[in-house]
Design a protein around this motif. Structure first.
Motif, short mmCIF file in Angstrom:
data_model
loop_
_atom_site.label_atom_id
_atom_site.label_comp_id
_atom_site.label_asym_id
_atom_site.label_seq_id
_atom_site.Cartn_x
_atom_site.Cartn_y
_atom_site.Cartn_z
N MET A 197 0.85 -1.17 0.00
CA MET A 197 0.00 0.00 0.00
C MET A 197 0.90 1.24 0.00
N GLU A 198 0.54 2.23 -0.78
CA GLU A 198 1.31 3.47 -0.85
C GLU A 198 1.11 4.31 0.40
N GLU A 199 2.07 5.19 0.64
CA GLU A 199 1.99 6.03 1.83
C GLU A 199 0.74 6.90 1.81
N SER A 200 0.35 7.40 0.66
CA SER A 200 -0.84 8.25 0.59
C SER A 200 -2.09 7.51 1.04
N HIS A 201 -2.16 6.21 0.73
CA HIS A 201 -3.31 5.41 1.18
C HIS A 201 -3.25 5.18 2.69
N ARG A 202 -2.05 4.95 3.19
CA ARG A 202 -1.90 4.76 4.64
C ARG A 202 -2.31 6.04 5.38
N ILE A 203 -1.90 7.17 4.84
CA ILE A 203 -2.26 8.46 5.45
C ILE A 203 -3.77 8.64 5.45
N LYS A 204 -4.39 8.31 4.33
CA LYS A 204 -5.85 8.43 4.23
C LYS A 204 -6.53 7.57 5.29
N TYR A 205 -6.12 6.30 5.41
CA TYR A 205 -6.74 5.40 6.37
C TYR A 205 -6.40 5.79 7.81
N ALA A 206 -5.18 6.24 8.03
CA ALA A 206 -4.81 6.70 9.37
C ALA A 206 -5.68 7.88 9.79
N GLY A 207 -6.00 8.72 8.83
CA GLY A 207 -6.88 9.85 9.10
C GLY A 207 -8.30 9.44 9.44
N GLN A 208 -8.62 8.20 9.12
CA GLN A 208 -9.94 7.64 9.45
C GLN A 208 -9.86 6.74 10.68
N ASP A 209 -8.87 6.99 11.51
CA ASP A 209 -8.65 6.26 12.77
C ASP A 209 -8.29 4.80 12.57
N ASP A 210 -7.61 4.48 11.48
CA ASP A 210 -7.12 3.12 11.25
C ASP A 210 -5.74 3.01 11.91
N ASP A 266 -3.82 0.43 12.42
CA ASP A 266 -2.85 -0.37 11.67
C ASP A 266 -2.15 0.47 10.60
N ALA A 267 -2.92 1.32 9.92
CA ALA A 267 -2.32 2.19 8.90
C ALA A 267 -1.35 3.17 9.55
N PHE A 268 -1.73 3.71 10.70
CA PHE A 268 -0.84 4.65 11.39
C PHE A 268 0.42 3.93 11.86
N ASN A 269 0.27 2.71 12.38
CA ASN A 269 1.44 1.95 12.82
C ASN A 269 2.40 1.68 11.68
N CYS A 270 1.86 1.41 10.49
CA CYS A 270 2.72 1.23 9.31
C CYS A 270 3.49 2.51 9.01
N LEU A 271 2.82 3.64 9.11
CA LEU A 271 3.49 4.93 8.90
C LEU A 271 4.59 5.14 9.93
N ALA A 272 4.29 4.77 11.17
CA ALA A 272 5.27 4.93 12.25
C ALA A 272 6.50 4.06 11.97
N LEU A 273 6.29 2.83 11.54
CA LEU A 273 7.42 1.95 11.24
C LEU A 273 8.26 2.49 10.09
N ILE A 274 7.62 3.08 9.11
CA ILE A 274 8.34 3.63 7.97
C ILE A 274 9.22 4.81 8.39
N HIS A 275 8.73 5.64 9.31
CA HIS A 275 9.40 6.89 9.63
C HIS A 275 10.15 6.89 10.96
N GLN A 276 10.12 5.79 11.70
CA GLN A 276 10.71 5.81 13.04
C GLN A 276 12.22 6.06 13.02
N ASP A 277 12.93 5.51 12.06
CA ASP A 277 14.38 5.72 12.01
C ASP A 277 14.72 7.18 11.71
N LEU A 278 13.97 7.79 10.81
CA LEU A 278 14.17 9.20 10.49
C LEU A 278 14.00 10.07 11.73
N ILE A 279 12.93 9.83 12.46
CA ILE A 279 12.64 10.64 13.65
C ILE A 279 13.67 10.38 14.75
N PHE A 280 14.02 9.11 14.96
CA PHE A 280 15.02 8.80 15.97
C PHE A 280 16.36 9.46 15.64
#
Length: 120
Positions: free
Chosen positions: A1-14, A16-30
């Protein structure tokens, strides 16, 4: 699933989609937090707080780069942490302890404080 779709679903309180986004970006933020703070434990804490705050304030995310949204939150949290460290250091020793009743202008007390700080 593309990031834009994950963002869309995360915005709908999904979560799992937000957790996927977190896993993708956790190294950058750390890595960003570690460069700002210089301590692994503090960087881990800021990373966790960044994703907690991003989830709670997801409604504030405006279409665009999700990692910019996260970096803005992380930057704010790092600055807050650095301010708290500075305030803690400033409040560790009251100014009146620098004044010595021995009449030597507080140099002896200041020397004790400097030696104590260097031992830490």
């Amino acid at each position: 699933m593309e990031e834009s779709h994950r963002i869309k679903y995360a915005g709908q309180d999904d979560l799992d989609a937000f957790n996927c986004l977190a896993l993708i970006h956790q190294d950058l933020i750390f890595n960003y937090a570690f460069r700002m703070l210089g301590e692994q434990e503090a960087a881990e804490c800021v990373t966790q707080k960044t994703f907690q705050q991003a989830y709670l304030e997801f409604n504030l995310f405006q279409p665009g780069c999700f990692h910019h949204f996260l970096l803005r939150i992380a930057s704010h949290l790092c600055c807050k942490e650095l301010d708290e460290r500075e305030n803690h250091l400033l409040s560790m020793e009251p100014v009146d302890q620098l004044l010595s009743p021995a009449g030597n202008g507080g140099q002896e007390a200041l020397g004790v404080l400097i030696r104590r700080s260097l031992k830490k």
